[in-house]
Design an enzyme around this catalytic site. Structure first.
Site, PDB file in Angstrom:
ATOM      1  N   HIS A 111       0.824  -1.144   0.099  1.00 42.09           N
ATOM      2  CA  HIS A 111      -0.175   0.041  -0.020  1.00 42.09           C
ATOM      3  C   HIS A 111       0.798   1.253   0.117  1.00 42.09           C
ATOM      4  O   HIS A 111       1.966   1.235   0.607  1.00 42.09           O
ATOM      5  CB  HIS A 111      -0.730  -0.116   1.373  1.00 42.09           C
ATOM      6  CG  HIS A 111      -2.094   1.038   1.323  1.00 42.09           C
ATOM      7  ND1 HIS A 111      -1.732   2.208   1.657  1.00 42.09           N
ATOM      8  CD2 HIS A 111      -3.325   0.931   1.003  1.00 42.09           C
ATOM      9  CE1 HIS A 111      -2.706   2.972   1.773  1.00 42.09           C
ATOM     10  NE2 HIS A 111      -3.837   2.118   1.436  1.00 42.09           N
ATOM     11  N   ASP A 187       3.298  -4.591   7.893  1.00 40.72           N
ATOM     12  CA  ASP A 187       2.082  -3.971   7.723  1.00 40.72           C
ATOM     13  C   ASP A 187       0.878  -4.868   8.055  1.00 40.72           C
ATOM     14  O   ASP A 187       0.983  -5.641   6.990  1.00 40.72           O
ATOM     15  CB  ASP A 187       1.870  -3.064   6.600  1.00 40.72           C
ATOM     16  CG  ASP A 187       0.596  -2.585   6.120  1.00 40.72           C
ATOM     17  OD1 ASP A 187      -0.400  -2.838   7.062  1.00 40.72           O
ATOM     18  OD2 ASP A 187       0.449  -1.934   5.086  1.00 40.72           O
ATOM     19  N   GLN A 190      -4.221  -5.544   6.953  1.00 37.31           N
ATOM     20  CA  GLN A 190      -5.188  -6.528   6.414  1.00 37.31           C
ATOM     21  C   GLN A 190      -5.026  -8.018   6.916  1.00 37.31           C
ATOM     22  O   GLN A 190      -5.832  -8.887   6.494  1.00 37.31           O
ATOM     23  CB  GLN A 190      -4.625  -6.831   4.934  1.00 37.31           C
ATOM     24  CG  GLN A 190      -4.893  -5.471   3.992  1.00 37.31           C
ATOM     25  CD  GLN A 190      -6.331  -4.723   3.982  1.00 37.31           C
ATOM     26  OE1 GLN A 190      -7.236  -5.549   4.160  1.00 37.31           O
ATOM     27  NE2 GLN A 190      -6.400  -3.652   3.892  1.00 37.31           N
ATOM     28  N   LYS A 213     -10.411  -1.156  10.169  1.00 41.03           N
ATOM     29  CA  LYS A 213     -10.426  -2.258   9.317  1.00 41.03           C
ATOM     30  C   LYS A 213     -10.991  -3.470  10.180  1.00 41.03           C
ATOM     31  O   LYS A 213     -11.229  -4.713   9.738  1.00 41.03           O
ATOM     32  CB  LYS A 213      -9.270  -2.656   8.675  1.00 41.03           C
ATOM     33  CG  LYS A 213      -8.763  -1.700   7.569  1.00 41.03           C
ATOM     34  CD  LYS A 213      -7.706  -1.796   6.869  1.00 41.03           C
ATOM     35  CE  LYS A 213      -7.203  -0.647   6.250  1.00 41.03           C
ATOM     36  NZ  LYS A 213      -7.962  -0.004   5.010  1.00 41.03           N
ATOM     37  N   CYS A 351      -4.845   2.165  -3.653  1.00 43.72           N
ATOM     38  CA  CYS A 351      -3.614   2.956  -3.100  1.00 43.72           C
ATOM     39  C   CYS A 351      -2.400   2.258  -3.390  1.00 43.72           C
ATOM     40  O   CYS A 351      -1.251   1.854  -2.459  1.00 43.72           O
ATOM     41  CB  CYS A 351      -3.842   3.208  -1.658  1.00 43.72           C
ATOM     42  SG  CYS A 351      -4.753   4.374  -1.071  1.00 43.72           S
TER      43      CYS A 351
END
Length: 393
Positions: A111, A187, A190, A213, A351
């Protein structure tokens, strides 16, 4: 049964079929009630007062840190609340003690939030290598190994692609990083919402993720660090032990990274979201989403004129499925899904412009992203609508 009952906690589902959770998840009524309870019954600042409301708010806020840290098995590290994953990554990029000639490794799956902060470090003389994925959208540990140099200070990689759903083998990459004396930043935006995540099992040094999220309020996120690797990049109230006109001493622990009045109600809401997920069980969430993902990937790949991106096997991805329909702009596909069937998906570059360019998808893709409140019927509705659209081309 818990997953079936969970859908009742999301009133928005009465009007639409929501499949854009990779961008922002829906929020259950329990989280909304927790946020409202703070605002109506014990609204006060934290760590700054001794009156009864300040004491209650501080207790709840500190407990939220413990709750979230426990959710990722991160009780031994530093768990700081920040605005979102973007803020967490930028705090590391801005606060790390870089020297000219230092080296960062990242990937083309990232991202923008885990790519652009590292790219900008080139202005400071930091070298940055961007590792491309394989044809199926996967990142091999060997490609990370090949990019390492004696100057590599940090590797920044997503745990799962927000555009393709690809799950990255973090444990193997962690071993490579530590063998080379480099830190690993992950990261987890997700993955923390969708599968069991333990920072101990991953063996990462830094984990960043977002509350919005994972059923939590917007404006909430987490920067977890195994140790304190960075200087605070925002200074002010609440983050100092002592302060004079000659300098200051930061307070120990997470508070040095939370200057100013924090998002107190958001933190309490995030803690409630974690409790909600724990009650269902992250293993159950993962199994449920794999079932839906497998059905969605197989259904779309069975249609002529539809291209599905990312790994072949549902086991190698989270519930994110990107696809295009020949001759139809992704935005038009998304609009038709909304207007014809009430199915809400994301369209565009997600993104991830450099990745979309590498995939030869200049207009981006259509992205359906699933969560615990989705059902087989939701998936079948999307497939049927795309099939009808493709048939009319």
């Amino acid at each position: 049964m818990k997953l079936e009952l969970a859908r009742e906690d999301f009133p928005l589902f009465a009007d639409v079929t929501y499949m854009d959770s990779a961008s922002i998840s829906l929020t259950p009524v329990q989280v909304v009630e927790a946020v409202t309870d703070y605002d109506l019954h014990y609204r006060a600042n934290v760590g700054r007062g001794v009156h009864r409301l300040a004491q209650i708010a501080s207790l709840k806020y500190n407990e939220a840190h413990r709750k979230v840290a426990g959710f990722i098995d991160g009780g031994q590290g530093i768990t700081a609340f920040v605005q979102n994953t973007t803020a967490a990554v930028n705090m590391v990029a801005a606060g790390f003690p870089w020297k000219r000639g230092d080296h960062v490794v990242t990937t083309l799956l990232e991202h923008h939030s885990n790519l652009l902060p590292w790219i900008r470090l080139r202005e400071q003389g930091v070298l940055v290598t961007v590792v491309p994925p394989g044809p199926d959208g996967t990142i091999s540990p060997a490609s990370i190994e090949a990019a390492m140099t004696p100057a590599t200070r940090l590797v920044a990689v997503t745990h799962a692609s927000n555009a393709l759903g690809t799950i990255v083998p973090i444990e193997q990459i962690a071993a490579i990083c530590h063998a080379h004396g480099a830190l690993l930043l992950v990261d987890g935006a997700q993955t923390v919402p969708h599968l069991p995540v333990s920072v101990q099992a991953l063996d990462c040094d830094i984990l960043c993720f977002s509350g919005h999220k994972m059923l939590g309020p917007t404006g909430t996120g987490v920067l977890w660090m195994k140790d304190i690797y960075i200087r605070p990049s925002v200074l002010g109230g609440g983050m100092v032990e002592t302060a004079t006109t000659n300098g200051f001493t930061p307070v120990q622990g997470y508070r040095q990274f939370e200057a100013g009045t924090p998002n107190i109600s958001g933190a309490i809401g995030l803690s409630t979201a974690v409790s909600y997920l724990e009650e269902i069980g992250m293993a159950a969430v993962r199994v449920h989403e794999q079932t839906l993902t497998r059905r969605l990937v197989d259904g779309l790949r069975g249609l002529g004129g539809v291209t599905v991106y990312g790994p072949e096997r549902a086991e190698d991805r989270i519930g994110v499925v990107s696809f295009t329909v020949d001759g139809v702009h992704p935005h038009d596909v998304a609009h038709i899904l909304d207007e014809a069937s009430g199915v809400l998906v994301r369209s565009g570059h997600h993104c991830c412009m450099p990745l979309m360019q590498a995939l030869d998808a200049p207009d981006g893709t259509v992205r359906a992203s699933l969560y615990l409140y989705n059902s087989i019927e939701d998936v079948d509705l999307l497939i049927a609508t795309v099939e009808e659209l493709e048939r009319r081309q």
